[in-house]
Design an enzyme around this catalytic site. Structure first.
Site, PDB file in Angstrom:
ATOM      1  N   ASP A  11       0.790  -1.255   0.000  1.00 31.69           N
ATOM      2  CA  ASP A  11       0.000   0.000   0.000  1.00 31.69           C
ATOM      3  C   ASP A  11       0.817   1.297   0.000  1.00 31.69           C
ATOM      4  O   ASP A  11       0.454   2.249   0.716  1.00 31.69           O
ATOM      5  CB  ASP A  11      -0.956   0.015   1.201  1.00 31.69           C
ATOM      6  CG  ASP A  11      -2.038  -1.059   1.113  1.00 31.69           C
ATOM      7  OD1 ASP A  11      -1.958  -1.924   0.232  1.00 31.69           O
ATOM      8  OD2 ASP A  11      -2.959  -1.030   1.950  1.00 31.69           O
ATOM      9  N   HIS A  58     -10.586   0.882  -3.236  1.00 31.20           N
ATOM     10  CA  HIS A  58     -11.966   0.850  -2.747  1.00 31.20           C
ATOM     11  C   HIS A  58     -12.951   1.506  -3.710  1.00 31.20           C
ATOM     12  O   HIS A  58     -12.657   2.561  -4.265  1.00 31.20           O
ATOM     13  CB  HIS A  58     -12.068   1.593  -1.411  1.00 31.20           C
ATOM     14  CG  HIS A  58     -11.229   1.024  -0.307  1.00 31.20           C
ATOM     15  ND1 HIS A  58     -11.227  -0.307   0.035  1.00 31.20           N
ATOM     16  CD2 HIS A  58     -10.368   1.631   0.565  1.00 31.20           C
ATOM     17  CE1 HIS A  58     -10.417  -0.489   1.069  1.00 31.20           C
ATOM     18  NE2 HIS A  58      -9.870   0.656   1.404  1.00 31.20           N
ATOM     19  N   HIS A  92     -10.484   7.094   1.069  1.00 28.95           N
ATOM     20  CA  HIS A  92      -9.086   6.936   0.645  1.00 28.95           C
ATOM     21  C   HIS A  92      -8.989   5.868  -0.438  1.00 28.95           C
ATOM     22  O   HIS A  92      -9.800   4.940  -0.490  1.00 28.95           O
ATOM     23  CB  HIS A  92      -8.200   6.553   1.843  1.00 28.95           C
ATOM     24  CG  HIS A  92      -8.544   5.217   2.434  1.00 28.95           C
ATOM     25  ND1 HIS A  92      -9.567   5.040   3.336  1.00 28.95           N
ATOM     26  CD2 HIS A  92      -8.018   3.984   2.232  1.00 28.95           C
ATOM     27  CE1 HIS A  92      -9.652   3.763   3.662  1.00 28.95           C
ATOM     28  NE2 HIS A  92      -8.730   3.089   3.005  1.00 28.95           N
ATOM     29  N   LYS A 115      -6.914  -4.806  -3.493  1.00 28.47           N
ATOM     30  CA  LYS A 115      -7.663  -5.346  -2.346  1.00 28.47           C
ATOM     31  C   LYS A 115      -8.646  -4.316  -1.835  1.00 28.47           C
ATOM     32  O   LYS A 115      -8.480  -3.118  -2.070  1.00 28.47           O
ATOM     33  CB  LYS A 115      -6.690  -5.772  -1.239  1.00 28.47           C
ATOM     34  CG  LYS A 115      -5.903  -4.630  -0.649  1.00 28.47           C
ATOM     35  CD  LYS A 115      -4.880  -5.144   0.338  1.00 28.47           C
ATOM     36  CE  LYS A 115      -4.118  -4.031   1.010  1.00 28.47           C
ATOM     37  NZ  LYS A 115      -4.920  -3.142   1.850  1.00 28.47           N
ATOM     38  N   CYS A 159      -2.563  -2.744   7.580  1.00 27.82           N
ATOM     39  CA  CYS A 159      -2.329  -3.604   6.411  1.00 27.82           C
ATOM     40  C   CYS A 159      -1.079  -4.468   6.529  1.00 27.82           C
ATOM     41  O   CYS A 159      -1.053  -5.588   6.031  1.00 27.82           O
ATOM     42  CB  CYS A 159      -2.344  -2.763   5.156  1.00 27.82           C
ATOM     43  SG  CYS A 159      -4.026  -2.159   4.854  1.00 27.82           S
TER      44      CYS A 159
HETATM   45  C1  VGL Z   1      -4.890   0.852   5.601  1.00 27.94           C
HETATM   46  C2  VGL Z   1      -6.554   1.794   6.869  1.00 27.94           C
HETATM   47  C3  VGL Z   1      -7.456   1.648   5.840  1.00 27.94           C
HETATM   48  C4  VGL Z   1      -3.449   0.442   5.493  1.00 27.94           C
HETATM   49  C5  VGL Z   1      -5.788   0.697   4.557  1.00 27.94           C
HETATM   50  O1  VGL Z   1      -2.911   0.384   4.340  1.00 27.94           O
HETATM   51  O2  VGL Z   1      -2.820   0.154   6.544  1.00 27.94           O
HETATM   52  N1  VGL Z   1      -5.289   1.390   6.754  1.00 27.94           N
HETATM   53  N2  VGL Z   1      -7.062   1.092   4.691  1.00 27.94           N
HETATM   54 ZN    ZN Z   2      -8.446   1.045   3.029  1.00 28.74          ZN
END
Ligand code: VGL
Ligand code: ZN
Length: 216
Positions: A11, A58, A92, A115, A159
């Site tokens: 991520d 998302h 996000h 994801k 994550c």
């Molecule tokens: C994440 C919160 C929501 C992450 C992803 O990448 O850690 N945290 N979505």
């Molecule tokens: Zn997320």
């Protein structure tokens, strides 16, 4: 040469970084961090390892967005109809938006695993969502004979933690690179490091290419 080890970069996307004033910017994700993460990934690619990226991706009506729950705010927790708890975040990594873009050169990656694509389920893990739907990650790694994973990225307490724990549950030996892995909050991150270590993850303070060469 066939490799036993793969790298999973979690991520590293605009919305999670202070460098790009992301909507869910995590402390310690300035340009210096991005440069370190990019250099580390190039070194790992340089010794031939396959590199996979995960990408939070998302739909706009995603269950984890506070904006989709009337009167709810960022970081509040709600109970869903099926009894699961869900932490709420700012919007996000909405599919196709600037904020969802990966920040490392996509040419580095053997694959990109999206994801969190089902609006009903969150997916901190790169392996599966909260509804149990698997991504392609495990299949892809197993089909190429991978036994060990090197993991880093954003963020420790969410994550990274779930990707590392699911990786170990799927049978991989997992190493996490601490200084390439920023965190959302100190208390949840402390618990995450402890849990990952207790369940058998190796935590390296920083990337050590001499040690990596023994894992090839
Ligand atoms: C994440 C919160 C929501 C992450 C992803 O990448 O850690 N945290 N979505
Ligand atoms: Zn997320």
């Amino acid at each position: 040469m066939k490799f036993l080890t793969a790298v999973v970069v979690v991520d590293i996307q605009k919305d999670f970084t202070t460098a790009y004033k992301g909507s869910l910017a995590v402390n310690g994700t300035d340009q210096t961090y991005l440069k370190s993460a990019s250099e580390a990934t190039k070194k790992l690619k340089g010794v031939g390892l396959p590199i996979y990226a995960t990408q939070d991706w998302h739909p706009a009506d995603h269950v984890s967005f506070a904006s989709n729950h009337k009167g709810k705010k960022h970081l509040e927790t709600i109970t869903l109809e099926d009894g699961r708890t869900q932490i709420l975040w700012p919007d996000h990594c909405v599919q196709g938006t600037e904020g969802a873009k990966l920040l490392l050169d996509e040419k580095l990656f053997a694959g990109i695993v999206k994801k969190g694509t089902n609006s009903k389920y969150d997916s901190y893990s790169g392996f599966q969502d909260d509804g149990g739907a698997k991504t392609v990650l495990d299949k892809t790694l197993k089909s190429t004979g991978i036994k060990n994973l090197i993991v880093y990225g954003i963020a420790t307490d969410y994550c990274i933690k779930f990707t590392v724990l699911d990786g170990m549950a799927a049978g991989y030996d997992v190493t996490v690179i601490r200084d390439l892995t920023p965190e959302i909050a100190p208390d949840t991150a402390k618990a995450a490091w402890a849990e990952m270590e207790k369940k058998g993850a190796a935590i390296w303070p920083s990337l050590d290419m001499a040690k990596v060469k023994k894992l090839l």
